[in-house]
Design an enzyme around this catalytic site. Structure first.
Site, short mmCIF file in Angstrom:
data_model
loop_
_atom_site.label_atom_id
_atom_site.label_comp_id
_atom_site.label_asym_id
_atom_site.label_seq_id
_atom_site.Cartn_x
_atom_site.Cartn_y
_atom_site.Cartn_z
N ASP A 185 0.93 -1.47 -0.17
CA ASP A 185 0.23 -0.26 0.29
C ASP A 185 0.61 1.61 -0.16
O ASP A 185 2.12 1.08 0.52
CB ASP A 185 -0.90 0.03 1.33
CG ASP A 185 -1.61 0.74 1.12
OD1 ASP A 185 -2.48 1.77 0.41
OD2 ASP A 185 -3.43 1.51 1.89
N CYS B 75 -15.49 -21.86 17.15
CA CYS B 75 -15.16 -22.65 15.72
C CYS B 75 -14.58 -23.51 15.89
O CYS B 75 -14.06 -24.09 16.89
CB CYS B 75 -14.79 -21.88 14.54
SG CYS B 75 -12.91 -21.39 14.57
N CYS C 95 -9.31 -22.79 18.12
CA CYS C 95 -10.04 -23.20 18.51
C CYS C 95 -10.46 -24.39 19.46
O CYS C 95 -10.81 -25.59 20.31
CB CYS C 95 -11.54 -22.48 18.15
SG CYS C 95 -11.76 -20.98 17.88
#
Lengths: 552, 552
Positions: B89, B275, B280
């Site tokens: 960027d 999830c 997780c």
């Protein structure tokens, strides 16, 4: 007896977070019990436990046939090689598939006790989808008889599961449930929806489960047989089911099909694995396709178990947060059968409203995205409140289209007008025309969740007739003689519908259209004047000081 | 030039699966580029690559400020320690936030070339949400000027990204896009929707992105700046966006918020991790809450990256399968803002229908779950077909309510009647009243997807007026003089609506109500007779052999 075995901690819709106490420890519900083939498990029971499954299921009839007496020595836990709670099935499924089993009903219950099952099932007769009423009735009676007999045994702390039969004959289901409700069993179950689920007939399934749930003690735990696909977990929990069993995780794996919360994918057709579970993160679809079949089946089975567990977690968290409804609507958008199921589910919304908590902390706003969102328990309750708790004080109803800012009396147009010209609100009863709630009298503005919601315009688009009907009902039920509607984005179609239906009931109507909402916010005076005039006109018409306009 | 850098492999709605060729290798799109802070990455770039992210993004302006000349020796790849393609960027974001940057526009482009960026961005001027039209116009011109200047440089194979500015001033966005479309840039980007996304104003976002997309070359790759949340990935892809960047995975992590495809969860409020990603699956919410903050932030960032990747995979697979629409509707059910976005999106359905593939193999049935499903490209196309491709051959239209069995001419009621009494179909043109397609003339019965769909009754419930309007349009457009409607579940409200609106246009109407569908299937003769009689009556009325019933 279930009273000593189950406690409910939180409720959302009919969904419950609970604790099931077995003689080998507590199980947090809702939970899913992976079914393990005692002779050749595809995924090792210990591994399934490590994943986070607290309750395993296996089939006592298969154990009986392949281990016989021996099993009594090692016990079902010895056979599976686990020490946590184990749920055993009784062979009823085999009975349904093969028509007969090689064991007596009482015998298999005793056997389950002797091999140390923590939860055991009566050998019930699953009602097949095509079973005619008369035969189904006899089978239900037989199942009831077997449950009663089984209760005469010394169960040594095993929770005895009593299956509710009756299949698609809902009167029978209700009868069976009410009969069983009288008995001191450890847990209830809804039997034989497997066919329904294979045929994706979730609508029938909702009828069956809700009928059973409503006729069983609310505080008793309920098991759903054969609900092993993630796509219907949120729905099952929302119907008040506490435990499910799944053999599908293996059956689908043998078929090389991957479960997802939205449906099923054939491995042969996918290029990318669908999730981020350890299996999908470690392997590419290509690798999976090329590895030896046995290995592949095991990994797909593991994936399916991870997906089921993930969905289970998501559902439990949704119940905690009071977001189960949003989850149901989201799932309904993915498949017509699930949408049909939700449509059937909302037919029970009054019952659901009776159990759904009135509020919860932290307070969360409600989301309304479609016509069906209008069946949320909060809306049902609001309509009850409108019926019995709201009094008319004036002849005229001043109705404002709902504004983005809430609470209506403390922000946005309504507030500005109240400051500008309080008298308007003395000569009329003011209310808001709300997409989800239809009518919100300003005095209820502060009541949760009437100013803690976010509604998509789609609710209006898809429920215009219902909203118009609700407004008409409210006006007539309260006996208003005239209505002034202040609106700025409502479609003319709705306004016309309203004015026509009110006119037909001889209620006067005037619509005040706001061209530029922002402009009015910065300077409400002109609008206040228009509203005053409209109210005055209706007053004069009512008092006969003015001639009514000739009906066009 | 983008023509040499991008190819499209598959399309679904406006979503594309493509390949972006950079000088350091191919990137499969749609993809997300995690933004890495060159001085202190929270998750190691190599690890992010290993997860499966093919394109990384970092900020050349920050490199310029902290490494200056040194960076030209080691290069951006040296700084990140990776060899795959890197997107840099230009500091435009800093420009938007701080109002100014310490570098000249042309300078920072040259710098990106020199540090070896594979994809680099012009230092554009992001249009802020509140920028008035006149100033926005000047900024757009300035950005255009800078792009033209940058193109005069030797880019040494770096793909130059040209940002489309204009913000919420859609005419400006269209203008900027058309101007840029003329230039030989490597890639396009939509600038500055960050604010919109923070405010959940996905509706504005759809206007902005679709306006840019429609005014840029369809075959050119498009990047969306700041679209870093999984909740809007399906939508962004459905709008024809090929790459996104996400710094949010870290920003949310610092905030201790976990991304999910449905929204965001505060770690402090969750009891179970959402999830089955490696994070997780390995850790409990409790563990995560208790570990040192730095560690926790890294793990949450990893979780967010896994979730983004999972959603990206799901979207790509949906495009492959032609299921992107179902995914959009499912997501829209989860949040009002997403529903608003979908409502805005369908306003472009004619353009979408122009790009959406006509068929795909394997052929998949279409799912219709709500009113909005009726905006699927297949439906839009069908209505075009009705306009121009269908001819009336008789005075009378025989309309059948859609039956569960399809194709209609080869199964169910229509087929039975064709066998029973072919003549019925000679004295009238027969068609099906379809929930999603409104009218399906039997001669089109075989055309995909007219008999390869599954529709929930909810489509009818929520779109009754639209369906009635379509039928009326069809009858008038083709010039039928009478309509016989054969129905068995349609609500009387719809039938009345139809008969009234047809009567108002002096089209004769008779409704033939079928009491028991199954019964008729087994014995269609009586129904055939009733239909014959109805047709005969209308014929006689038309020919004046019979007196018209006095209008009630």
């Amino acid at each position: 007896m279930w009273r000593d075995a189950f406690e409910i901690k939180e409720v959302d819709l009919f969904g419950r977070l609970g604790r099931l106490y077995t003689r080998r420890g507590v199980v947090e519900t809702p939970t899913l019990t992976p079914v393990i083939n005692p002779s050749k498990p595809v995924v090792e029971p210990q591994q399934i436990q490590r994943m986070g499954y607290q309750l395993l299921m296996t089939n006592s009839y298969i154990i009986y046939r392949s281990y016989g007496e021996l099993a009594k020595e090692v016990g079902v836990h010895g056979i599976l090689g686990v020490d946590g709670p184990v749920f055993t099935d009784s062979g009823a499924y085999q009975l349904m598939v093969y028509g007969r089993v090689e064991v007596k009903p009482l015998e298999i219950v005793e056997y389950q006790v002797e091999i140390g099952s923590d939860i055991g099932v009566v050998l019930d007769i699953p009602t097949r989808r095509d079973t005619p009423y008369e035969q189904a009735r006899l089978e239900v009676e037989e199942t009831l008889k077997r449950v009663r007999e089984a209760l005469s045994l010394d169960l040594k702390g095993m929770l005895l599961v009593a299956p509710v039969q009756g299949g698609t004959h809902t009167p029978l289901v209700a009868y069976a449930a009410r009969e069983l409700a009288e008995l001191p069993v450890g847990m209830y179950a809804v039997g034989g929806p497997t066919q329904l689920m294979q045929e994706y007939d979730f609508r029938e399934l909702v009828r069956l489960v809700m009928t059973a749930r409503l006729n069983l003690p609310w505080a008793a735990p309920l098991h759903l047989f054969g609900a092993g696909h993630p796509i219907m977990l949120p729905l099952a929990v929302a119907m008040g089911v506490d435990t499910f069993d799944s053999a599908s995780y293996v059956l689908y794996a043998r078929d090389e099909r991957l479960m997802t919360p939205y449906g099923t994918l054939r491995l042969s057709e996918v290029e990318e694995l669908p999730c981020s579970c350890p299996v999908c993160s470690k392997h590419s679809a290509k690798e999976l396709k090329e590895m030896p079949r046995q290995e592949r089946i095991r990994l797909i089975a593991e994936h399916n178990l991870y997906v089921l567990l993930e969905e289970l977690r998501r559902v439990r968290e949704a119940v905690r947060e009071g977001r189960l409804w949003e989850l149901l609507e989201s799932r309904a958008g993915a498949h017509p059968s699930m949408m049909e199921a939700l449509r059937e589910y909302v037919r029970y919304s009054r019952f659901i409203a009776a159990k759904h908590p009135v509020t919860r902390s932290p307070v969360r706003g409600l989301f309304f995205t479609s016509r069906l969102s209008r069946y949320r328990p909060e809306v049902v309750r609001h309509h009850e409140r409108l019926k019995y708790r709201v009094e008319r004080t004036q002849d005229l109803l001043l109705l404002f289209e709902e504004t983005p800012q809430k609470p209506f009396t403390r922000a946005g147009l309504v507030k500005e007008l109240m400051l500008q010209d309080p008298e308007i609100f003395q000569v009329s009863d003011a209310a808001v025309l709300s997409y989800p709630f239809s009518v919100i009298p300003l005095e209820l503005d502060g009541v949760y969740p009437l100013s803690q919601y976010e509604a998509s315009r789609n609710v209006l688009d898809s429920a215009m007739d219902e909203i118009a009907a609700d407004v008409l009902w409210y006006v007539l039920n309260k006996g208003y003689r005239g209505v002034v509607l202040v609106y700025y984005t409502l479609p003319e179609r709705l306004v016309r519908k309203l004015s026509e239906s009110l006119a037909a009931e001889e209620v006067l109507f005037l619509g005040v259209r706001v061209e530029n909402y922002q402009e009015v916010l910065s300077n409400p005076r002109p609008l206040a004047a228009r509203i005053r005039a409209a109210l005055q006109t209706l007053q004069d018409l009512i008092r006969g000081r003015l001639e009514a306009p000739a009906p066009s």
